[in-house]
Design a protein around this motif. Structure first.
Motif, PDB file in Angstrom:
ATOM      1  N   ARG A  10     -26.000 -11.595   7.649  1.00 18.42           N
ATOM      2  CA  ARG A  10     -25.145 -12.309   6.694  1.00 18.42           C
ATOM      3  C   ARG A  10     -25.860 -12.577   5.379  1.00 18.42           C
ATOM      4  N   SER A  11     -27.137 -12.930   5.429  1.00 16.96           N
ATOM      5  CA  SER A  11     -27.846 -13.230   4.188  1.00 16.96           C
ATOM      6  C   SER A  11     -27.935 -11.995   3.293  1.00 16.96           C
ATOM      7  N   TYR A  12     -28.116 -10.822   3.907  1.00 15.57           N
ATOM      8  CA  TYR A  12     -28.143  -9.579   3.143  1.00 15.57           C
ATOM      9  C   TYR A  12     -26.781  -9.324   2.506  1.00 15.57           C
ATOM     10  N   LEU A  13     -25.713  -9.569   3.246  1.00 14.58           N
ATOM     11  CA  LEU A  13     -24.369  -9.366   2.705  1.00 14.58           C
ATOM     12  C   LEU A  13     -24.091 -10.306   1.544  1.00 14.58           C
ATOM     13  N   TYR A  14     -24.516 -11.571   1.659  1.00 15.98           N
ATOM     14  CA  TYR A  14     -24.325 -12.509   0.555  1.00 15.98           C
ATOM     15  C   TYR A  14     -25.110 -12.070  -0.677  1.00 15.98           C
ATOM     16  N   ARG A  15     -26.335 -11.587  -0.462  1.00 13.16           N
ATOM     17  CA  ARG A  15     -27.165 -11.127  -1.578  1.00 13.16           C
ATOM     18  C   ARG A  15     -26.550  -9.907  -2.247  1.00 13.16           C
ATOM     19  N   VAL A  16     -26.082  -8.949  -1.453  1.00 15.83           N
ATOM     20  CA  VAL A  16     -25.419  -7.759  -2.009  1.00 15.83           C
ATOM     21  C   VAL A  16     -24.179  -8.168  -2.794  1.00 15.83           C
ATOM     22  N   ASP A  17     -23.386  -9.066  -2.236  1.00 12.85           N
ATOM     23  CA  ASP A  17     -22.165  -9.523  -2.899  1.00 12.85           C
ATOM     24  C   ASP A  17     -22.480 -10.179  -4.239  1.00 12.85           C
ATOM     25  N   ASP A  18     -23.497 -11.024  -4.280  1.00 11.43           N
ATOM     26  CA  ASP A  18     -23.847 -11.711  -5.523  1.00 11.43           C
ATOM     27  C   ASP A  18     -24.423 -10.747  -6.554  1.00 11.43           C
ATOM     28  N   ILE A  19     -25.266  -9.821  -6.128  1.00 10.63           N
ATOM     29  CA  ILE A  19     -25.851  -8.856  -7.066  1.00 10.63           C
ATOM     30  C   ILE A  19     -24.773  -7.953  -7.634  1.00 10.63           C
ATOM     31  N   ILE A  20     -23.838  -7.521  -6.813  1.00 11.67           N
ATOM     32  CA  ILE A  20     -22.735  -6.685  -7.291  1.00 11.67           C
ATOM     33  C   ILE A  20     -21.860  -7.473  -8.259  1.00 11.67           C
ATOM     34  N   ARG A  21     -21.628  -8.749  -7.973  1.00 14.78           N
ATOM     35  CA  ARG A  21     -20.838  -9.590  -8.874  1.00 14.78           C
ATOM     36  C   ARG A  21     -21.512  -9.719 -10.234  1.00 14.78           C
ATOM     37  N   ILE A  22     -22.816  -9.985 -10.238  1.00 13.02           N
ATOM     38  CA  ILE A  22     -23.575 -10.099 -11.489  1.00 13.02           C
ATOM     39  C   ILE A  22     -23.559  -8.767 -12.236  1.00 13.02           C
ATOM     40  N   TYR A  23     -23.762  -7.679 -11.523  1.00  7.67           N
ATOM     41  CA  TYR A  23     -23.771  -6.355 -12.134  1.00  7.67           C
ATOM     42  C   TYR A  23     -22.424  -6.031 -12.770  1.00  7.67           C
ATOM     43  N   ASP A  24     -21.336  -6.271 -12.049  1.00  3.09           N
ATOM     44  CA  ASP A  24     -19.998  -5.991 -12.586  1.00  3.09           C
ATOM     45  C   ASP A  24     -19.693  -6.847 -13.807  1.00  3.09           C
ATOM     46  N   GLU A  25     -20.139  -8.078 -13.766  1.00  3.23           N
ATOM     47  CA  GLU A  25     -19.891  -9.007 -14.870  1.00  3.23           C
ATOM     48  C   GLU A  25     -20.550  -8.529 -16.171  1.00  3.23           C
ATOM     49  N   HIS A  26     -21.756  -7.980 -16.077  1.00  2.00           N
ATOM     50  CA  HIS A  26     -22.518  -7.621 -17.274  1.00  2.00           C
ATOM     51  C   HIS A  26     -22.457  -6.140 -17.621  1.00  2.00           C
ATOM     52  N   SER A  27     -21.991  -5.305 -16.712  1.00  2.00           N
ATOM     53  CA  SER A  27     -21.951  -3.865 -17.004  1.00  2.00           C
ATOM     54  C   SER A  27     -20.886  -3.533 -18.038  1.00  2.00           C
TER      55      SER A  27
END
Length: 78
Positions: A10-27
């Protein structure tokens, strides 16, 4: 020979979700992947560029997508 399915925590999934969210926001702002990593992701997660690209690629894997869906649809008691 049978292929083993790797369990995704679960912690890996939360980290992936947050990194993808940050990436999408700034890309969408026109920043390069390296700048997004340096300015916005590295200060929070301290990951290298290779790990960043592995996470971006992992977000397209079916087992990660299933895990992210289960996290978002999980019911809470309160």
């Amino acid at each position: 020979m049978r292929k083993h399915r790797k369990i995704v925590g679960r912690s890996y999934l939360y980290r992936v979700d947050d990194i993808i969210r940050i990436y999408d926001e700034h890309s969408r702002s026109g920043l390069s992947n390296r700048e997004i990593l340096r300015r916005h992701i590295w200060p929070k997660y301290h990951i290298c560029e290779k790990t960043f690209y592995n996470i971006i690629n992992a977000s397209a894997e079916p087992r990660i997508i299933e895990g992210l869906k289960s996290i978002n649809t999980q019911l809470s008691l309160f």
